[in-house]
Scaffold this motif. Sequence first.
Motif, PDB file in Angstrom:
ATOM      1  N   HIS A 118     -38.286  73.624  38.031  1.00  4.67           N
ATOM      2  CA  HIS A 118     -37.982  72.640  37.200  1.00  4.67           C
ATOM      3  C   HIS A 118     -36.737  72.945  36.331  1.00  4.67           C
ATOM      4  CE1 HIS A 118     -40.409  75.062  34.392  1.00  4.67           C
ATOM      5  NE2 HIS A 118     -41.512  74.782  34.748  1.00  4.67           N
ATOM      6  N   VAL A 132     -40.915  64.935  34.138  1.00  2.00           N
ATOM      7  CA  VAL A 132     -41.062  66.486  34.921  1.00  2.00           C
ATOM      8  C   VAL A 132     -42.599  66.828  34.515  1.00  2.00           C
ATOM      9  CG1 VAL A 132     -40.526  68.738  34.571  1.00  2.00           C
ATOM     10  CG2 VAL A 132     -38.784  66.906  33.911  1.00  2.00           C
ATOM     11  N   ASP A 134     -38.147  68.074  46.716  1.00  2.00           N
ATOM     12  CA  ASP A 134     -38.399  67.380  45.146  1.00  2.00           C
ATOM     13  C   ASP A 134     -39.542  66.378  45.142  1.00  2.00           C
ATOM     14  OD1 ASP A 134     -37.364  65.007  46.332  1.00  2.00           O
ATOM     15  OD2 ASP A 134     -35.840  64.504  44.700  1.00  2.00           O
ATOM     16  N   GLN A 162     -40.641  69.940  40.579  1.00  2.00           N
ATOM     17  CA  GLN A 162     -41.446  68.979  39.869  1.00  2.00           C
ATOM     18  C   GLN A 162     -40.727  67.929  39.049  1.00  2.00           C
ATOM     19  OE1 GLN A 162     -45.639  69.423  39.336  1.00  2.00           O
ATOM     20  NE2 GLN A 162     -44.967  71.767  38.792  1.00  2.00           N
ATOM     21  N   ARG A 163     -39.492  67.508  39.620  1.00  2.80           N
ATOM     22  CA  ARG A 163     -38.840  66.517  39.088  1.00  2.80           C
ATOM     23  C   ARG A 163     -38.044  65.586  39.906  1.00  2.80           C
ATOM     24  NH1 ARG A 163     -35.540  69.694  34.599  1.00  2.80           N
ATOM     25  NH2 ARG A 163     -34.089  67.679  34.427  1.00  2.80           N
ATOM     26  N   GLU A 194     -41.552  63.457  29.525  1.00  2.00           N
ATOM     27  CA  GLU A 194     -40.503  62.591  29.875  1.00  2.00           C
ATOM     28  C   GLU A 194     -39.124  62.938  28.972  1.00  2.00           C
ATOM     29  OE1 GLU A 194     -39.660  57.898  30.774  1.00  2.00           O
ATOM     30  OE2 GLU A 194     -40.065  58.476  28.719  1.00  2.00           O
ATOM     31  N   VAL A 250     -35.832  61.291  33.142  1.00  3.95           N
ATOM     32  CA  VAL A 250     -36.485  61.707  34.012  1.00  3.95           C
ATOM     33  C   VAL A 250     -37.920  62.343  33.587  1.00  3.95           C
ATOM     34  CG1 VAL A 250     -35.542  64.306  33.804  1.00  3.95           C
ATOM     35  CG2 VAL A 250     -36.353  63.587  35.925  1.00  3.95           C
ATOM     36  N   ILE A 257     -37.194  71.581  29.141  1.00  9.10           N
ATOM     37  CA  ILE A 257     -38.138  70.449  29.429  1.00  9.10           C
ATOM     38  C   ILE A 257     -39.362  70.708  28.210  1.00  9.10           C
ATOM     39  CG2 ILE A 257     -37.804  70.688  31.799  1.00  9.10           C
ATOM     40  CD1 ILE A 257     -40.266  72.221  32.300  1.00  9.10           C
TER      41      ILE A 257
END
Length: 238
Positions: free
Chosen positions: A142, A81, A220, A185-186, A71, A79, A44
């Motif tokens: 995450h 995050v 989520d 957190q996504r 992103e 996605v 991430i």
Amino acid sequence: MKLPAPLFPGHLVKRYKRFLADIVLDTGEEITAHCANPGSMTGIAPEGARVWVSNSASKTRKLPYSWELVEITEFGRPVMVAINTNNPNRIAFEAIDQGVIPELAGYDTHRREVKYGEKSRIDILLHKEGKPDCYVEVKNVHLLRRADGLAEFTDSVTARGLKHLRELTGMVADGHRAVMLFIIQRGDCLALAPAEDLDPAYAAGLRDAVAAGVETLVWDCEITTQEIVLRRNLPLKL
């Protein structure tokens, strides 16, 4: 949970020393932002990723900017995050206060950071006269390494997390409720499992805690540049 406003978009140059991130804002300004995430951030924090940062007005901060969102494209899907590991406690407290989580509804008082166990603090303590107290430990998630949407916890060894599992087990033995609340957190995950290869001790400890009566909840999030809110309940695969 409302995010600080406004957020400033840019691109990640690199994240380093765990708590620092070099970013080029869309204005062309090059900044170093605080990264409120002590984990490995596997997958991430790719260089060049689209990111958003907040800016604090505090004159005492060395780094006025804080990295909030990234992103990424994971397994062909874009996605958003949220990378700040301080968020889940606030998200959870607001959700409980608003009755969003059915399993944690029906309590009169909701307190944060209450001392318990051996020199620990429980993230949220729920109380109602005539009911067992409910001890809620909140964990940020995450990590996603699989195309089937299976999120994993943790992304690095956590002796502190293992200690929390044992203390929650002690609360159950004393007649209280104890809940592990995992907040992802996504929004592209379908389930959660312990990351056995990254921290086998925690994976075993989680199974032992569940067997001893510690409850688990996985949610989520829906993430925008304005707010982060809980979206749906997901299964935990042990």
